[in-house]
Scaffold this motif. Structure first.
Motif, PDB file in Angstrom:
ATOM      1  N   ILE A   1       0.857  -1.185   0.000  1.00  0.00           N
ATOM      2  CA  ILE A   1       0.000   0.000   0.000  1.00  0.00           C
ATOM      3  C   ILE A   1       0.895   1.236   0.000  1.00  0.00           C
ATOM      4  O   ILE A   1       1.852   1.320   0.775  1.00  0.00           O
ATOM      5  N   ALA A   2       0.588   2.186  -0.865  1.00  0.00           N
ATOM      6  CA  ALA A   2       1.353   3.438  -0.952  1.00  0.00           C
ATOM      7  C   ALA A   2       0.418   4.616  -0.699  1.00  0.00           C
ATOM      8  O   ALA A   2      -0.717   4.636  -1.177  1.00  0.00           O
ATOM      9  N   LYS A   3       0.925   5.578   0.053  1.00  0.00           N
ATOM     10  CA  LYS A   3       0.153   6.777   0.385  1.00  0.00           C
ATOM     11  C   LYS A   3       0.969   8.002   0.006  1.00  0.00           C
ATOM     12  O   LYS A   3       2.169   8.081   0.300  1.00  0.00           O
ATOM     13  N   ALA A   4       0.314   8.952  -0.621  1.00  0.00           N
ATOM     14  CA  ALA A   4       0.988  10.180  -1.057  1.00  0.00           C
ATOM     15  C   ALA A   4       0.708  11.323  -0.095  1.00  0.00           C
ATOM     16  O   ALA A   4      -0.412  11.494   0.382  1.00  0.00           O
ATOM     17  N   THR A   5       1.758  12.108   0.192  1.00  0.00           N
ATOM     18  CA  THR A   5       1.627  13.357   0.932  1.00  0.00           C
ATOM     19  C   THR A   5       2.470  14.406   0.224  1.00  0.00           C
ATOM     20  O   THR A   5       3.456  14.081  -0.444  1.00  0.00           O
TER      21      THR A   5
ATOM     22  N   ILE B   1       5.629  12.831  -1.584  1.00  0.00           N
ATOM     23  CA  ILE B   1       6.308  11.741  -0.893  1.00  0.00           C
ATOM     24  C   ILE B   1       5.369  10.535  -0.888  1.00  0.00           C
ATOM     25  O   ILE B   1       4.271  10.596  -0.351  1.00  0.00           O
ATOM     26  N   TRP B   2       5.820   9.452  -1.522  1.00  0.00           N
ATOM     27  CA  TRP B   2       5.066   8.195  -1.552  1.00  0.00           C
ATOM     28  C   TRP B   2       5.616   7.303  -0.447  1.00  0.00           C
ATOM     29  O   TRP B   2       6.772   6.890  -0.498  1.00  0.00           O
ATOM     30  N   SER B   3       4.797   7.020   0.559  1.00  0.00           N
ATOM     31  CA  SER B   3       5.200   6.197   1.696  1.00  0.00           C
ATOM     32  C   SER B   3       4.656   4.793   1.529  1.00  0.00           C
ATOM     33  O   SER B   3       3.492   4.605   1.161  1.00  0.00           O
ATOM     34  N   ALA B   4       5.493   3.803   1.828  1.00  0.00           N
ATOM     35  CA  ALA B   4       5.076   2.403   1.768  1.00  0.00           C
ATOM     36  C   ALA B   4       5.917   1.588   2.733  1.00  0.00           C
ATOM     37  O   ALA B   4       7.118   1.829   2.867  1.00  0.00           O
ATOM     38  N   LEU B   5       5.274   0.643   3.404  1.00  0.00           N
ATOM     39  CA  LEU B   5       5.982  -0.320   4.235  1.00  0.00           C
ATOM     40  C   LEU B   5       5.893  -1.654   3.512  1.00  0.00           C
ATOM     41  O   LEU B   5       4.802  -2.201   3.339  1.00  0.00           O
ATOM     42  N   ILE B   6       7.035  -2.153   3.055  1.00  0.00           N
ATOM     43  CA  ILE B   6       7.089  -3.373   2.243  1.00  0.00           C
ATOM     44  C   ILE B   6       7.715  -4.481   3.074  1.00  0.00           C
ATOM     45  O   ILE B   6       8.804  -4.308   3.625  1.00  0.00           O
ATOM     46  N   THR B   7       7.020  -5.613   3.167  1.00  0.00           N
ATOM     47  CA  THR B   7       7.551  -6.784   3.857  1.00  0.00           C
ATOM     48  C   THR B   7       8.115  -7.740   2.814  1.00  0.00           C
ATOM     49  O   THR B   7       7.437  -8.066   1.842  1.00  0.00           O
TER      50      THR B   7
END
Length: 186
Positions: free
Chosen positions: A131-135, A142-148
């Protein structure tokens, strides 16, 4: 940008380069009773958009830049970084780069994007979803993502309970996370 030609609407795709100096990539790896955190540098990358959707992208990660942030003792930190770069883990002498390819995305109800692609580490390539979130931050998005990532899929076997028995509390989790803050000018 949308062009209207008679009754046909064509969406124009736009590609944006990553701002390498403003991008942050932090990793976290765990074992029983302990964990390590650190950083790794983005070498280059880009995203292609069609409206709000990411339709493509490619990111090259410089594996030679693996750094530990949690160890205060310089000798211990250097020992861990050297071990992570060795053939026991990422073998950066032979595989100095890793890659993330983005193939598509869809919009979730909360406005985040469900992103699909592939990750290549060493010579292994496997699908990934996150999941990516833009701010917005000034003129950057800034595209934030936590990748496992399951390291065992990429032949990173050291201390893995999937490949070695009798590890006890020396077993290292096969999953590690990468917390990405990807900066692009849009």
């Amino acid at each position: 940008m949308i062009f209207t030609l008679g009754l046909v609407t064509v969406n124009a795709q736009k590609t944006f380069k990553a701002d390498v100096s403003a991008t942050e990539i932090k990793w976290n790896g765990k074992k029983i009773g302990r964990e390590h955190t650190g950083t790794i540098a983005l070498k280059e990358g880009w995203l292609t958009f069609n409206g709000k959707l990411i339709t493509a992208g490619e990111f090259i990660v410089d594996m030679t830049t693996i750094r530990d942030l949690d160890l205060k003792d310089d000798a211990m930190r250097e020992k861990l970084e050297t071990h992570l770069k060795s053939d026991d883990f990422f073998g950066v002498a032979k595989y100095p780069l890793s890659k993330i390819i983005i193939n598509s995305s869809s919009i979730n109800a909360d406005g985040t994007l469900a992103v699909k692609g592939h990750i290549t580490i060493k010579e292994a390539t496997h699908p990934v979803e996150f999941i990516a979130k833009a701010t917005k931050s000034g003129d950057l998005t800034i595209w934030s993502a936590l990748i496992t990532i399951d390291r065992s899929l990429y032949d990173v076997r050291y201390g893995s309970g999937k490949f070695f028995s009798n590890l006890g509390d020396s077993a290292i989790s096969d999953d590690f996370t990468v917390d990405v803050k990807l900066a692009v000018k849009r």
